[in-house]
Scaffold this active site. Structure first.
Site, PDB file in Angstrom:
ATOM      1  N   SER A 160       0.524  -6.362  11.664  1.00 31.31           N
ATOM      2  CA  SER A 160       1.616  -5.406  11.643  1.00 31.31           C
ATOM      3  C   SER A 160       2.329  -5.376  13.003  1.00 31.31           C
ATOM      4  O   SER A 160       2.893  -6.375  13.418  1.00 31.31           O
ATOM      5  CB  SER A 160       1.085  -4.030  11.230  1.00 31.31           C
ATOM      6  OG  SER A 160       2.147  -3.157  10.910  1.00 31.31           O
ATOM      7  N   ASP A 174       3.510  -5.333   0.018  1.00 28.15           N
ATOM      8  CA  ASP A 174       3.429  -4.570   1.272  1.00 28.15           C
ATOM      9  C   ASP A 174       4.481  -3.462   1.280  1.00 28.15           C
ATOM     10  O   ASP A 174       5.684  -3.745   1.271  1.00 28.15           O
ATOM     11  CB  ASP A 174       3.657  -5.521   2.452  1.00 28.15           C
ATOM     12  CG  ASP A 174       3.340  -4.890   3.794  1.00 28.15           C
ATOM     13  OD1 ASP A 174       3.408  -3.660   3.914  1.00 28.15           O
ATOM     14  OD2 ASP A 174       3.039  -5.645   4.738  1.00 28.15           O
ATOM     15  N   HIS A 202      -0.312  -3.702   2.529  1.00 27.31           N
ATOM     16  CA  HIS A 202      -0.309  -3.819   3.996  1.00 27.31           C
ATOM     17  C   HIS A 202      -1.749  -3.979   4.467  1.00 27.31           C
ATOM     18  O   HIS A 202      -2.366  -3.053   4.990  1.00 27.31           O
ATOM     19  CB  HIS A 202       0.344  -2.578   4.601  1.00 27.31           C
ATOM     20  CG  HIS A 202       0.831  -2.778   6.004  1.00 27.31           C
ATOM     21  ND1 HIS A 202       1.803  -3.694   6.336  1.00 27.31           N
ATOM     22  CD2 HIS A 202       0.476  -2.177   7.165  1.00 27.31           C
ATOM     23  CE1 HIS A 202       2.034  -3.645   7.633  1.00 27.31           C
ATOM     24  NE2 HIS A 202       1.236  -2.745   8.159  1.00 27.31           N
TER      25      HIS A 202
END
Length: 236
Positions: A134, A185, A217
């Site tokens: 991320s 995601d 995610h």
């Protein structure tokens, strides 16, 4: 860290008014061989997490890379959207300009940390790989290619390339990159991987991608395996 075969997203962000320790530190995992580290993998966590989140990857990969040490620093800033965790840049300003300014500030701190960690172990950039999830992926893609000496490689999970329009003009090296992203995601859209891939290829950066169907995610089993294979190859 959430493993569904995967690593999850701990939500939160940073506050400029909070006391900040700009010297990075966090957990580490020594070489599986028990000897001196001959290679180094730096793991960069996502928004609202800390170094403990990604150090959990090390036990999966370490037996296959016995001379690699894994280091997972906390991001430099307290998360400004929660009373816990850390961030590399604030999510309060989602604009491209705000994201770029945050990345530049964090990259200066991260770059100094990388240089120090390599010097401690008497290693060079060729002995180093970055793995980011991320925001950690965003910082890996931002800071890694801007180092003058090329590192061994970058694995980016569930992230994006910040300021792709500046990438080709600002990079100083072209380490091979593996991008991994889930199709479902909800935090960083899957299309971000395609955009990053295009910008990397346009700058002649070697890039591979892995699509993870139905994954949100997080990092699933195939993503974990592919990342390990990539690290083994570039660090050999």
């Amino acid at each position: 860290m959430l493993i569904q075969g995967a690593i999850g997203y701990a939500c939160s962000t940073t506050s400029a008014e909070t006391n900040m320790d700009l010297t990075l530190s966090g957990p580490s995992h020594p070489p599986h061989s028990g000897g001196k580290a001959k290679r180094l993998v730096i793991l960069l966590h996502g928004l609202g997490a800390d170094g403990n989140d990604l150090i959990g990857l090390a036990p999966y990969w370490a037996p296959h890379m016995p001379d690699v040490e894994f280091v997972s620093p906390n991001a430099p800033f307290p998360c400004d959207m929660a009373p816990y965790g850390y961030q590399w840049l604030s999510a309060r300003d989602p604009s491209a300009e705000g994201r770029l300014a945050g990345a530049r500030a964090a990259a200066t701190i991260l770059d100094a940390f990388i240089t120090e960690e390599l010097a401690k172990r008497e290693l060079t950039e060729r002995d180093l790989a970055l793995v980011g999830f991320s925001q950690g992926c965003m910082m890996s893609l931002f800071a890694g290619p801007r180092r003058e000496r090329q590192i061994a490689g970058i694995v980016g999970y569930s992230g994006r390339l910040i300021a792709p329009e500046l990438f080709g003009a600002e990079i100083r090296s072209r380490p091979p990159v593996l991008l991994v992203h889930g199709t479902d995601d909800p935090m960083v859209p899957y299309g971000s991987m395609t955009e990053a891939e295009a910008a990397l290829k346009a700058a002649n950066v070697p890039v591979e991608t892995l699509t993870c169907p139905g994954i949100g995610h997080s990092i699933d089993g195939p993503g974990l395996q592919r990342g390990g294979q990539f690290l083994l190859r570039v660090l050999s």
